[in-house]
Enzyme design. Structure first.
Site, mmCIF file in Angstrom:
data_model
loop_
_atom_site.group_PDB
_atom_site.id
_atom_site.type_symbol
_atom_site.label_atom_id
_atom_site.label_comp_id
_atom_site.label_asym_id
_atom_site.label_seq_id
_atom_site.Cartn_x
_atom_site.Cartn_y
_atom_site.Cartn_z
ATOM 1 N N TRP B 336 0.828 -1.214 0.000
ATOM 2 C CA TRP B 336 0.000 0.000 0.000
ATOM 3 C C TRP B 336 0.860 1.260 0.000
ATOM 4 C CZ3 TRP B 336 -1.795 2.754 4.909
ATOM 5 C CH2 TRP B 336 -0.901 2.546 5.974
ATOM 6 N N ASP B 337 2.139 1.086 0.336
ATOM 7 C CA ASP B 337 3.081 2.193 0.300
ATOM 8 C C ASP B 337 2.931 3.006 -0.992
ATOM 9 O OD1 ASP B 337 3.857 0.024 1.936
ATOM 10 O OD2 ASP B 337 5.938 0.689 2.007
ATOM 11 N N GLU B 476 0.489 -3.014 12.585
ATOM 12 C CA GLU B 476 0.621 -4.474 12.467
ATOM 13 C C GLU B 476 0.982 -5.147 13.787
ATOM 14 O OE1 GLU B 476 3.385 -4.414 9.214
ATOM 15 O OE2 GLU B 476 1.809 -4.865 7.764
ATOM 16 N N LYS B 576 2.772 -0.371 16.366
ATOM 17 C CA LYS B 576 3.991 -0.336 15.572
ATOM 18 C C LYS B 576 4.076 1.004 14.845
ATOM 19 C CE LYS B 576 6.052 -2.997 11.735
ATOM 20 N NZ LYS B 576 5.680 -4.021 10.732
ATOM 21 N N GLN B 577 2.920 1.520 14.421
ATOM 22 C CA GLN B 577 2.924 2.675 13.522
ATOM 23 C C GLN B 577 1.566 3.359 13.547
ATOM 24 O OE1 GLN B 577 3.085 -0.645 10.580
ATOM 25 N NE2 GLN B 577 2.574 1.011 9.169
#
Lengths: 751, 751
Positions: B336-337, B476, B576-577
């Site tokens: 998806w980046d 994630e 994580k993000q």
């Protein structure tokens, strides 16, 4: 017996990395490991090979000995500086291979570019028993300042055969926070290799583990005070699905348990046990010299060290690769080298091994018969190159000609048929030296019959005689010729011996007998010409000659192929290697001294010696006439691996040439011969040698010979009276004796 | 516009070899080459990659971007000493990447351990046009003594992906004693790569050629006087069967002819042409700063340099790999980046590229529909990871847990479904910034409809409302949860936009309309709680928290997984993000400033930022409230590749994080937004920035913006009146203008 010596590398030179990695390689016939340094160098080719573990990467490739995941590599960081002998200063350096026990030792003092000096000692050894075991030790002592030491080592499966990958990584594990295990399968799923490793570390040393990008690694982190020594041992178990008792279900667990058991024994117990095996070996095999030239003894020790390491004595499913287990040259394939250059040594020191090597051929008779059938012949046509399956492994085409884009067909598989007779010759030799009726009755006679049948079908009737057309003899610079003398004489010998042994064991059938007798009576055996020279083949004498001196000056490099195409070389009187001379060596009783001298004088100047199989055989023939020249040739033969060329042995040692170092001493300077069934000796030592001593196993009896120019001392214990021919004269002895011979070398008397 | 700067490596440190090999890598979207040194180092990972050239080595492996045969390596020997910066003394050293034209320059003086000094300069560049072309130059000047110089370079096919081999060498050739060519096919015979190389040498320089062990090499031998300079250029053509007009029959010849043509043009013509392409790029794309902190400009130049190099603008059959073409991380897969982190940059600078990236998805709708079908859904479920085929490429299992021997199933492919909405989001954005009806009518609407249909089938009716169960959101570290806020809001947006565009283009069908409206009305959209915090998912608030400071201190390293299992992390409030923060970034108009502030305050302390996608997005949200914190976060985000960690970028640059550097400047500090169809800016520059300048391509018009804290200058030429919202207030301008805004940031007036 004094100890075999050491092979020493006195300095570090990156140009010689791969030469020494081959020369100092360790091996036990089951497993071979190149003598790479712990730390990486860009041009250093690491290598670990298991006998019989071959694989074909793709349908277009050929089977090759797989370069296995590495266990030797260690990334060492000293206070943040990655240890490399290219950086900093080498204060002291010595690396030596102890040939008495196979220990590789490196002892050095390195000054880091950051300033501190470190004393680093590493030792490595492949256990002589059990064969799966590899042990190493590392010691690091900071000499000036405290040291933050980081070591990374483990199992590195990024290894390839020059970019070809043969293995899938099927599992990587760490057991009990200390045992690393990597399981690998060949990509065709036919073979499995499991490597298990353990690092024995001082108490309180921290380590962690990682598995990424085919590398299973242990990361060791130590703080060391100055002058304190860090020591670790790494013990590994390398095993494969070729092992006895292999079971896919329990294999990985079995390997782990084996390793744990060895870890319990400990480093010194393992090395002591291994040393005992080596000692037994040297007692059975070592050739000792009193020579003005110490390098002669070293060459013999070096040869015998590798003869032990290259030979898969544990299994009759494997034979000896052209580079042993020391490199990837010739893809690890098996050639006639085994029977003609290597088997005699085993036969006369450990005859069981010679038997196994012949059993390897016997077990692959089916493939040889199929090859004969495919080519329109009967009997057994053994492959020119073989690996594990016994199929022909010779590449169909040579490497592409990069200028023309054409690939030349490799003719050896379809025409270099003398290997059939070479195997028969070794079979007869085995019988003569052992009188092993059990073997001969079944395997031996079958091998002789099938090989003989091949020749009967291979010959062509031309003008009322049998000829052998379109072959390649031992000299591979002369292809597709008719009636190669070596081939015809050896085929004759093959059929003759088959007939004799089939009769002896009552296995003769009439049809074979009739055909064989006809073949023996009508086979064309090229006769010496008026100058006593045997024509190498029908057309050889008609070809032009050129001055070969510049190519002979670069012998071994095939430099002539830079100036001439193979087709052009083929049309000139140019020999790569001994051909007629080879015949004189194998069947000496067929040719008198005058013929031998004339052929040597004719062929040697026409021979470049681009094959490592050439020089020592020439030395053997020369030894019968010109001692000084023979010694020169012999010393040159000893330099094929040990010489100064930094790249001569990059892809592995020259197995056959090492066998030939032993042959040269015994068949040459000791005048050994036994193929006709009697043990002959005829010492003709070079003047540089005062004494030559060697053991011989003759028909189950362990004999020890001590030779001087005029005296032969025979020691040992034997039950039956022993007859030995000295310079052609029979001596029957019942106990250790010394036989003197008079100056004209013709009459001897026992003392 | 001033020139983009250089990225400089001031000293040689083996610990940083692979970091700089990634950071200074060259690329043109077609081909990428790591910035390895000419000479080998043991830990240096060489790499050359062609966009779209993936291969699966074995059935158990996954498709990966193939590490192609190397053309960069040069073995240089100076008076017999192998050149290595580890040996001898580095007298001077400078390496720099010129970001303005992609030239990599190394200029050094090296003193050999043998004593002489040598000035060595090397340059390398991948041509911006034609894309297949790679050029390099080497200059060596002995400064003290004459020099026997030996160089070996060519095409080295021993390269692997960490031990995995993907290519068979099908032919190696040397044409006209000067052109080297290697032809390679993937082992599945699906793709072909042909590499052709030429070395331009001074007259009278001798060279020879060899081909062995997958290495096709030219050996160059020169005698140089002191202070005389040897110069050579190497020009290579790297091409594959993915090229337009590929024909298996003529390909190798075509490649040779292309190379010959380029050789005729010569080095300087090629570099001049390439420089022109780069100049055009920077004019369209460069973001310029007046900043107290020069590293901010460098980070932006660095990001845009790699954004150009990583993007396969030549082909809609490829998309952008997670590490671009600079390394093997994430196997070169597409995530998806691309749509969320990278596409906006292209959309607003070279919208044709954004169109192609969406076409890549469109062309793989069939595979996405098949994946949806296999998983029991309708519509299009795009793969979490994709490569060339458009199939799901996410490994089914993670790497083995080396302690337990278990492999954890990778859940992303089966649950990280937000990528479907992300692609729809990018499709809408593309339309808004381009009004490209041609695309939208066909590809755009189809993408929106198929992605919307997926969500309609993906939702589950629970107590009268639609819920989306068992997903993984962007974070994630929280797997298999229900009603992830990001996913639900984005799915809602997806369906809403599909409905709107299907209506707009008259492509609606009643059944879809009814179902979509029901979904939109009854989909559960998690609301902020009493503290204005949106729950990341149904269970998140109920989980315990722990002190994350030590893990945040080592962010990016996933160090928490050393202390906790993934299952344990899953059961704590650990991110994580960016997850809810990501939602605030993408759909900002749905949430007021209070909600944004509350969610930032809640989630940021719970976020380790172990993903490189996290920091810059946090900076964007922070920029709306706390300028100083935003700038800190932004600077940290700029260090993901450029920071001091020697191994952060070993496996390639972080493509998405480089896109996020641009996003942070424009969406953060310039306050850019356009997803709703209007062009919004709202400058909130950090106090360190005096001015921010950037071009924007808005609906075909090339605009140039110059922003200060209180003024926006708009340059360019446009035909229709242009409406821009500054801090929410519309300004319609017909010509270059400067817009000031008053201090409370709410009212602006045009000057």
């Amino acid at each position: 017996m004094s100890h075999p010596g050491t092979l020493t590398e006195h300095g570090f030179d990156p140009h010689f990395l791969n030469k020494y990695a081959s020369l100092m390689a360790g091996g036990n016939g089951y497993l071979g490991i190149r003598a790479s340094h712990e730390e990486d160098y860009t041009e250093q080719v690491r290598g670990m090979y298991l006998a019989g573990i071959y694989h074909r990467a793709t349908a277009d490739d050929i089977n090759e000995l797989i370069n296995l995941p590495d266990i030797i590599g260690m990334r060492i960081e000293l206070n943040g500086e990655i240890f490399s002998l290219l950086a900093g200063t080498i204060v002291e350096y010595r690396r030596e291979l102890k040939m008495k026990n196979g220990e590789l030792l490196r002892d050095l003092v390195w000054q880091s570019p950051l300033g501190g000096r470190y004393h680093i000692i590493s030792r490595r050894q492949m256990a002589a028993s059990p064969l799966q075991l590899v042990i190493s030790q590392l010691e690091i002592t900071p000499l000036d300042i405290p040291c933050h030491l980081q070591i990374m080592t483990g199992i590195d499966a990024t290894q390839t055969n020059f970019g070809r990958q043969h293995l899938n990584e099927t599992e990587v594990r760490v057991f009990e926070q200390q045992y690393l295990q990597g399981s690998y399968r060949t990509t065709d799923n036919q073979q499995e290799v499991v490597i298990t490793s353990y690092c024995q570390l001082p108490d309180n040393v921290r380590s962690s583990f990682s598995a990424k990008n085919r590398r299973l690694m242990q990361h060791i982190d130590v703080s060391l005070e100055s002058h304190h020594t860090f020591q670790m041992s790494k013990i590994s178990w390398v095993a494969s699905s070729l092992d006895n008792g292999y079971s896919a279900e329990t294999f990985a667990t079995d390997c782990l348990n084996h390793l744990k058991q060895q870890v319990q024994h400990g480093y010194s117990t393992i090395t002591a046990r291994s040393e005992q095996c080596w000692q037994t070996y040297w007692q059975k095999a070592r050739v000792e010299l009193d020579s003005d030239q110490p390098q002669d003894q070293q060459a013999l020790d070096f040869a015998l060290y590798h003869l032990a390491g290259m030979t898969p004595a544990h299994s009759e499913l494997c034979s000896i690769a052209a580079k042993g287990l020391t490199g990837e040259g010739y893809k690890g394939h098996v050639f006639w080298d085994t029977e003609i250059f290597l088997l005699p040594f085993h036969l006369l020191t450990q005859p069981k091994i010679a038997r196994q090597l012949l059993r390897y051929r016997y077990l692959h008779l089916q493939q040889a018969e199929e090859k004969a059938h495919r080519n329109g012949y009967r009997g057994a046509l053994f492959p020119w190159e073989s690996a594990f399956s016994g199929e022909e492994e010779t590449p169909e085409f040579a490497a592409i000609n990069i200028r023309t884009g054409l690939r030349q067909r490799v003719a050896s598989a379809i025409a270099e048929h003398h290997i059939v007779a070479d195997i028969a010759y070794a079979t007869v030799g085995y019988y003569q030296a052992t009188h092993d009726h059990d073997f001969m009755r079944q395997e031996g006679v079958t091998l002789l019959q099938k090989t003989a049948e091949f020749w009967l079908s291979r010959a062509t009737e031309v003008n009322g005689r049998w000829e052998i057309l379109n072959v390649i003899g031992p000299d591979e610079y002369t292809e597709h010729i008719n009636n190669n003398a070596y081939t015809n004489y050896m085929a004759h010998y093959n059929v003759q011996q088959a007939l004799a042994f089939m009769q002896q064991y009552g296995k003769i059938d009439t049809a074979f007998e009739i055909q064989a007798n006809d073949f023996l009576h009508r086979l064309y055996l090229p006769e010496p010409d008026d100058h006593h020279v045997i024509p190498q083949d029908d057309s050889f004498f008609s070809k032009p000659t050129i001055d070969l001196s510049r190519y002979k000056a670069h012998q071994g490099s095939q430099s002539i192929l830079l100036d001439y195409s193979r087709a052009e070389v083929n049309e000139m009187q140019i020999l790569k290697q001994a051909d007629v001379i080879m015949l004189l060596h194998l069947l000496p009783e067929l040719f008198d001294a005058q013929i031998k001298a004339a052929n040597f004088a004719y062929y040697e100047p026409r021979t470049i010696h681009d094959s490592s199989l050439s020089k020592a055989i020439h030395a053997i023939i020369a030894s019968q006439q010109q001692s000084e020249l023979a010694y020169q040739l012999y010393q040159q033969a000893c330099l094929i691996d040990l010489g100064p060329d930094p790249h001569s042995s990059d892809e592995g040692i020259h197995a056959a040439s090492l066998g030939a170092i032993w042959l040269g001493a015994l068949f040459g300077f000791a005048g050994l011969h036994y193929q006709q069934g009697e043990l002959h000796l005829n010492p003709r030592l070079p003047i540089q040698w005062q004494q030559l001593r060697f053991p011989l196993n003759w028909r189950g009896q362990q004999l020890f010979f001590t030779l001087t120019q005029n005296q032969i001392q025979i020691d040992g214990v034997w039950s039956e009276p022993l007859t030995i021919y000295i310079a052609g004269q029979a001596h029957t002895i019942t106990q250790p004796s010394t036989i003197n011979r008079n100056e004209n070398n013709e009459n001897c008397y026992c003392a």
